[in-house]
Motif scaffolding. Structure first.
Motif, PDB file in Angstrom:
ATOM      1  N   ARG A 294       3.429  15.138   5.153  1.00  0.00           N
ATOM      2  CA  ARG A 294       3.990  13.797   4.995  1.00  0.00           C
ATOM      3  C   ARG A 294       5.005  13.721   3.854  1.00  0.00           C
ATOM      4  O   ARG A 294       4.945  14.512   2.913  1.00  0.00           O
ATOM      5  CB  ARG A 294       2.861  12.795   4.706  1.00  0.00           C
TER       6      ARG A 294
ATOM      7  N   LEU B 123       3.220  -1.074   1.514  1.00  0.00           N
ATOM      8  CA  LEU B 123       2.578  -1.184   2.835  1.00  0.00           C
ATOM      9  C   LEU B 123       3.182  -2.320   3.652  1.00  0.00           C
ATOM     10  O   LEU B 123       3.184  -2.265   4.886  1.00  0.00           O
ATOM     11  CB  LEU B 123       1.069  -1.395   2.683  1.00  0.00           C
TER      12      LEU B 123
ATOM     13  N   ARG C  19      -0.190   6.096   5.354  1.00  0.00           N
ATOM     14  CA  ARG C  19      -1.546   6.403   4.873  1.00  0.00           C
ATOM     15  C   ARG C  19      -1.554   6.259   3.355  1.00  0.00           C
ATOM     16  O   ARG C  19      -0.514   6.389   2.705  1.00  0.00           O
ATOM     17  CB  ARG C  19      -1.935   7.831   5.241  1.00  0.00           C
TER      18      ARG C  19
ATOM     19  N   VAL D 274       6.089  -0.453   5.054  1.00  0.00           N
ATOM     20  CA  VAL D 274       5.703   0.628   5.978  1.00  0.00           C
ATOM     21  C   VAL D 274       4.212   0.487   6.308  1.00  0.00           C
ATOM     22  O   VAL D 274       3.366   1.194   5.741  1.00  0.00           O
ATOM     23  CB  VAL D 274       5.965   2.021   5.352  1.00  0.00           C
ATOM     24  N   PRO D 275       3.878  -0.415   7.227  1.00  0.00           N
ATOM     25  CA  PRO D 275       2.453  -0.729   7.454  1.00  0.00           C
ATOM     26  C   PRO D 275       1.635   0.455   7.962  1.00  0.00           C
ATOM     27  O   PRO D 275       0.418   0.481   7.786  1.00  0.00           O
ATOM     28  CB  PRO D 275       2.494  -1.838   8.510  1.00  0.00           C
ATOM     29  N   VAL D 276       2.286   1.444   8.584  1.00  0.00           N
ATOM     30  CA  VAL D 276       1.507   2.565   9.146  1.00  0.00           C
ATOM     31  C   VAL D 276       1.303   3.701   8.140  1.00  0.00           C
ATOM     32  O   VAL D 276       0.681   4.714   8.483  1.00  0.00           O
ATOM     33  CB  VAL D 276       2.178   3.142  10.417  1.00  0.00           C
TER      34      VAL D 276
ATOM     35  N   LYS E  70       6.107  11.272   8.801  1.00  0.00           N
ATOM     36  CA  LYS E  70       5.009  10.394   8.412  1.00  0.00           C
ATOM     37  C   LYS E  70       5.005  10.206   6.908  1.00  0.00           C
ATOM     38  O   LYS E  70       5.408  11.082   6.151  1.00  0.00           O
ATOM     39  CB  LYS E  70       3.699  11.010   8.879  1.00  0.00           C
TER      40      LYS E  70
END
Ligand code: PRP
Ligand code: URA
Length: 209
Positions: A125, A89, A96, A92-94, A71
């Motif tokens: 992460r 983002l 955090r 990597v749209p997911v 992650k």
């Protein structure tokens, strides 16, 4: 030992030149910084592990690749680091997003912390810290120290423009953190601004001066 990655792709260099120009206004500055961040993101994430999964295309079943469970978190150093978040983002749209607020004291040039809000599982992460400017290195070193205190072990630093002394300071304090930059400039002036640099990144992004 920490590695320095200078991402000198022609499209990034071209966009960086536009960013450096003093006549480039905030709207264009933000757009260019977003585009460069997305392009740099390819390199920063180049070695994320893949795994094979079975899928079905309209034609047949096949084995294809997807990013494995690892992650990601993006952690901008406020304010200017915010300008690099949207591009990452998009890639990597997911991911955090955490935030670390630091400003440089105008007299001492030392970073002062004023905000920190991170994803709960940040220690689990891959963390990409963003800040366009790596000058004395004080802000980056403090942000990385804070993340290590939270248990982060897998951290990368993504900047736009750096100077050798800032890079050396980060490498000395955090030898496990790889640094990604689009340019290594010449030196710091008497106000600890990067020469030739691009001026005050936060002010140029947000139009505050
Ligand atoms: C700038 C920049 C970095 C820092 C770099 O932030 O965005 O965070 O300076 O300098 P250093 O390597 O010498 O620490 P600034 O303190 O101007 O805050 P801002 O982003 O809110 O404008
Ligand atoms: N912070 C900036 O925004 N620009 C510099 O050149 C140095 C620190």
């Amino acid at each position: 030992m920490s590695q320095l990655h200078v991402i000198n792709h022609p499209m990034i260099q071209h966009k960086l030149t536009l960013l450096r120009k003093k006549e480039t206004g905030s709207k264009d500055f933000r757009e260019l910084l977003k585009e460069i961040s997305l392009l740099m993101g390819y390199e920063v994430t180049r070695d994320v592990p893949l795994e094979s999964i079975e899928i079905e295309t309209p034609i047949c079943k096949t084995i294809a690749k997807e990013v494995s469970g690892r992650k990601l978190a993006i952690v901008p150093i406020l304010r200017a680091g915010l300008g690099m978040v949207e591009g990452l983002l998009t890639l990597v749209p997911v991911a955090r997003v955490g935030h670390i607020g630091l400003y440089r004291d105008e007299q001492t040039h030392q970073p002062v912390e004023y905000f920190c809000k991170l994803p709960e599982d940040i220690d689990d992460r891959l963390v990409i810290v963003t800040d366009p400017m790596l000058a004395t290195g004080g802000s980056a070193v403090d942000a990385l120290t804070l993340l290590k205190r939270k248990g982060c072990r897998n951290v990368r630093l993504m900047c736009l423009v750096a100077v050798p002394e800032g890079i050396e300071k980060v490498q000395a304090a955090h030898p496990d953190v790889d640094i990604y930059v689009a340019a290594v400039d010449e030196y710091l002036n008497e106000n600890a601004y990067i020469v030739p640099g691009l001026g005050d990144a936060g002010d140029r992004i947000f139009g505050t001066k």
